[in-house]
Design an enzyme around this catalytic site. Structure first.
Site, mmCIF file in Angstrom:
data_model
loop_
_atom_site.group_PDB
_atom_site.id
_atom_site.type_symbol
_atom_site.label_atom_id
_atom_site.label_comp_id
_atom_site.label_asym_id
_atom_site.label_seq_id
_atom_site.Cartn_x
_atom_site.Cartn_y
_atom_site.Cartn_z
ATOM 1 N N ARG A 257 -8.488 0.234 4.878
ATOM 2 C CA ARG A 257 -7.552 1.157 4.237
ATOM 3 C C ARG A 257 -6.292 0.422 3.790
ATOM 4 O O ARG A 257 -5.638 0.842 2.834
ATOM 5 C CB ARG A 257 -7.147 2.270 5.212
ATOM 6 C CG ARG A 257 -8.253 3.288 5.449
ATOM 7 C CD ARG A 257 -7.708 4.482 6.182
ATOM 8 N NE ARG A 257 -6.377 4.800 5.687
ATOM 9 C CZ ARG A 257 -5.374 5.219 6.433
ATOM 10 N NH1 ARG A 257 -5.533 5.374 7.719
ATOM 11 N NH2 ARG A 257 -4.220 5.492 5.899
ATOM 12 N N ASP B 120 4.893 0.099 11.993
ATOM 13 C CA ASP B 120 3.628 -0.425 11.475
ATOM 14 C C ASP B 120 3.384 -1.884 11.877
ATOM 15 O O ASP B 120 2.341 -2.453 11.554
ATOM 16 C CB ASP B 120 3.586 -0.313 9.938
ATOM 17 C CG ASP B 120 3.350 1.121 9.484
ATOM 18 O OD1 ASP B 120 3.094 1.989 10.329
ATOM 19 O OD2 ASP B 120 3.417 1.370 8.261
ATOM 20 N N LYS C 246 0.834 -1.207 0.000
ATOM 21 C CA LYS C 246 0.000 0.000 0.000
ATOM 22 C C LYS C 246 0.866 1.254 0.000
ATOM 23 O O LYS C 246 0.645 2.177 -0.774
ATOM 24 C CB LYS C 246 -0.899 0.014 1.242
ATOM 25 C CG LYS C 246 -1.611 1.347 1.453
ATOM 26 C CD LYS C 246 -2.359 1.418 2.766
ATOM 27 C CE LYS C 246 -1.541 1.905 3.935
ATOM 28 N NZ LYS C 246 -1.389 3.357 4.053
ATOM 29 N N ASN C 247 1.866 1.263 0.893
ATOM 30 C CA ASN C 247 2.651 2.492 1.058
ATOM 31 C C ASN C 247 3.521 2.803 -0.158
ATOM 32 O O ASN C 247 4.018 3.909 -0.296
ATOM 33 C CB ASN C 247 3.523 2.409 2.320
ATOM 34 C CG ASN C 247 2.694 2.611 3.579
ATOM 35 O OD1 ASN C 247 1.507 2.923 3.501
ATOM 36 N ND2 ASN C 247 3.320 2.427 4.736
ATOM 37 N N ARG D 25 1.659 14.292 13.500
ATOM 38 C CA ARG D 25 2.020 14.040 12.097
ATOM 39 C C ARG D 25 1.986 15.301 11.230
ATOM 40 O O ARG D 25 1.195 15.409 10.292
ATOM 41 C CB ARG D 25 1.134 12.964 11.489
ATOM 42 C CG ARG D 25 1.306 11.643 12.162
ATOM 43 C CD ARG D 25 0.554 10.555 11.443
ATOM 44 N NE ARG D 25 1.351 9.950 10.388
ATOM 45 C CZ ARG D 25 0.924 8.924 9.657
ATOM 46 N NH1 ARG D 25 -0.265 8.441 9.830
ATOM 47 N NH2 ARG D 25 1.704 8.411 8.736
ATOM 48 N N CYS E 2 -4.376 8.760 9.781
ATOM 49 C CA CYS E 2 -4.452 8.046 11.051
ATOM 50 C C CYS E 2 -4.240 8.980 12.231
ATOM 51 O O CYS E 2 -3.440 9.911 12.156
ATOM 52 C CB CYS E 2 -3.348 6.982 11.104
ATOM 53 S SG CYS E 2 -3.745 5.494 10.225
#
Ligand code: UD1
Length: 433
Positions: free
Chosen positions: A406, A314, A22-23, A126, A121
């Site tokens: 997600r 993660d 995903k990233n 962030r 998130c």
């Protein structure tokens, strides 16, 4: 709102295919804005985050064609012959922080952009100060008004030497994409080293960019020689190391033997080491690994998250869930994000014994967990709850699974195929059992 119901106690046996990261996928999608030719991404995950970014990019002028039966499985072709809008509105960016990554490509390609400040998130503040610092260093004029970043570089971006005060994946990727089309050479110091970043560099290079790491430099350094134009490409998305790590921990928690196919074990070395220390058997293969645990109780293992190649933040929630049933005390230290222990309160609902002091959680292993209604708080935390539920006695219902959607593709299907008792409850009641 969908929920996931899990009845714990089943061992996992079988095979789980690991998808594209995903990233990486979302950055590669954003990078396609840098060229007017088609960019074909294979091994593409189909996730809420890729769908959301796709929707945003369609507004910017990107034509998107998805195919599920390509020679390399799922693929997406993104083609932006012309950028028709340079505005990324709040209603789309707030749902996913990574959509902020269109900012750099838009300025690089058109000389301007108006992009909402991100949401994403709820794991700490962030901020995006490093992203903006890098773009300013490359010559963009940045103004902030009413929640939007207004960026302008009418005469194009210029190469620069940028030293980040600390490693940021997003800021490094952003700077790399923008610098690919800047005039002259850019040097990024204290650049992030995550595999998804190398995947992006590889794709950009295949598009005609000139990007390399400088292994002789004191700090992790990336050098980008700007080029005038990038062209289309076919690129295979790197496998998702977080998905692979997550299922490895799930197998360790539930017991049994699971083969994870299509992943790269070398990208999660610290997790493999920690699993082995806990008494889990891991056999690495060319394109994946086999994770097995017999009935023996897990041993406690201390971990500390940090930027790659250290233990991935993660995977922290998942590993904490595993340690709740270890035979002893383990300490889990989180150094990448503040406020990334929101899953602790939810894990306690299973009967886990965890105390938190600052950025350290001490987990006192218990002999059994009990299923409970719990709530997903962020993407990776929610899958930690699924892992706890796999070993808990009785039924767990995880609410707010949109967090999970997600980042994890067909999670119920993949776990069920290995014997887990998992089902999705649509809306307020079950529609599929
Ligand atoms: C990416 C990953 C995320 C992963 C994280 C760390 C994506 C879409 N997300 O997030 O899954 O958990 O890397 O491996 O790829 N920071 C600042 N200012 C900035 C940017 C970051 O202070 O301008 C801080 C963050 O708050 C955080 C730290 O830097 O504390 C690291 O964040 P960063 O590496 O940028 O993570 P993301 O790119 O957001």
């Amino acid at each position: 709102m969908d929920r996931i119901a899990i009845t714990g106690g089943a061992r996992l046996n079988g095979e789980i295919p690991i998808g594209g990261a995903k990233n990486s996928a979302i950055k590669l999608m954003a990078a396609s804005l840098l060229t007017d030719e088609p960019v074909r991404l294979t091994n593409m995950p189909r996730l809420a985050d890729t769908r959301l970014l796709g929707r945003l990019m369609q507004r910017l002028g990107t034509q998107i064609v998805e195919r599920d039966d390509g020679p390399d499985g799922q693929e997406t072709t993104l083609h932006t012959p012309e950028v028709v809008s340079t505005i990324a509105p709040y209603d789309l960016v707030r749902q996913m922080r990574a959509s902020f990554n269109v900012l750099g490509p838009l300025i690089a390609r058109t000389g301007q952009a108006k992009v909402s400040l991100p949401g994403g998130c709820a794991i700490g503040a962030r901020p995006v100060d490093l992203h903006l610092m890098a773009l300013e260093a490359l010559g963009a004029r940045i103004d902030l008004h009413e929640g939007y970043v207004y960026a302008q570089a009418p005469r194009g971006l210029k190469g620069a030497e940028i030293e980040f005060p600390f490693s940021s994946v997003g800021a490094t990727e952003h700077a790399m994409m923008a610098a690919a089309l800047a005039e002259g050479t850019t040097v990024l110091r204290r650049a992030a080293q995550e595999p998804e970043l190398d995947d992006l560099a590889e794709c950009l290079n295949a598009m005609g960019a000139k990007i390399h790491r400088d292994p002789t430099a004191n700090l992790p350094t990336i050098v980008i020689e700007g080029v005038g134009k990038l062209h289309g490409v076919t690129h295979r998305v790197v496998p998702d190391r977080i998905e692979m790590g997550t299922y490895a921990v799930a197998a360790a928690m539930a017991g049994g033997e699971v083969k994870l196919t299509g992943g790269r074990p070398e990208h999660i070395r610290p997790l493999i080491d920690a699993l082995e220390e806990a008494g889990v058997t891991v056999n690495e293969l060319n394109d994946g690994m086999v994770v097995a645990r017999n009935g023996a109780r897990l041993k406690p293992v201390n971990i500390e998250t940090d930027v790659y190649p250290a233990f991935a933040t993660d995977l922290q929630a998942q590993f904490m869930a595993l340690m709740t049933m270890a035979d002893g005390e383990s300490v889990i230290k989180e150094t990448v994000f503040e406020n990334r222990f929101m899953h602790v309160a939810e894990l306690r609902r299973f009967g886990a014994d965890i105390s938190v002091s600052g950025n350290e959680a001490t987990v006192h292993g218990v002999e059994k967990l009990e299923g409970a209604p719990v709530m997903a708080t962020d993407l990776r935390a929610s899958v930690g709850l699924v892992i706890a539920a796999l070993a808990a006695k009785g039924e767990t219902v995880v609410d707010r699974v949109y967090h999970l959607d997600r980042g994890f593709e067909r999670l119920e299907e993949k776990l069920s195929a290995c014997g887990a008792n998992v089902r999705r409850l649509k809306g307020d009641g079950p529609i599929e059992d």
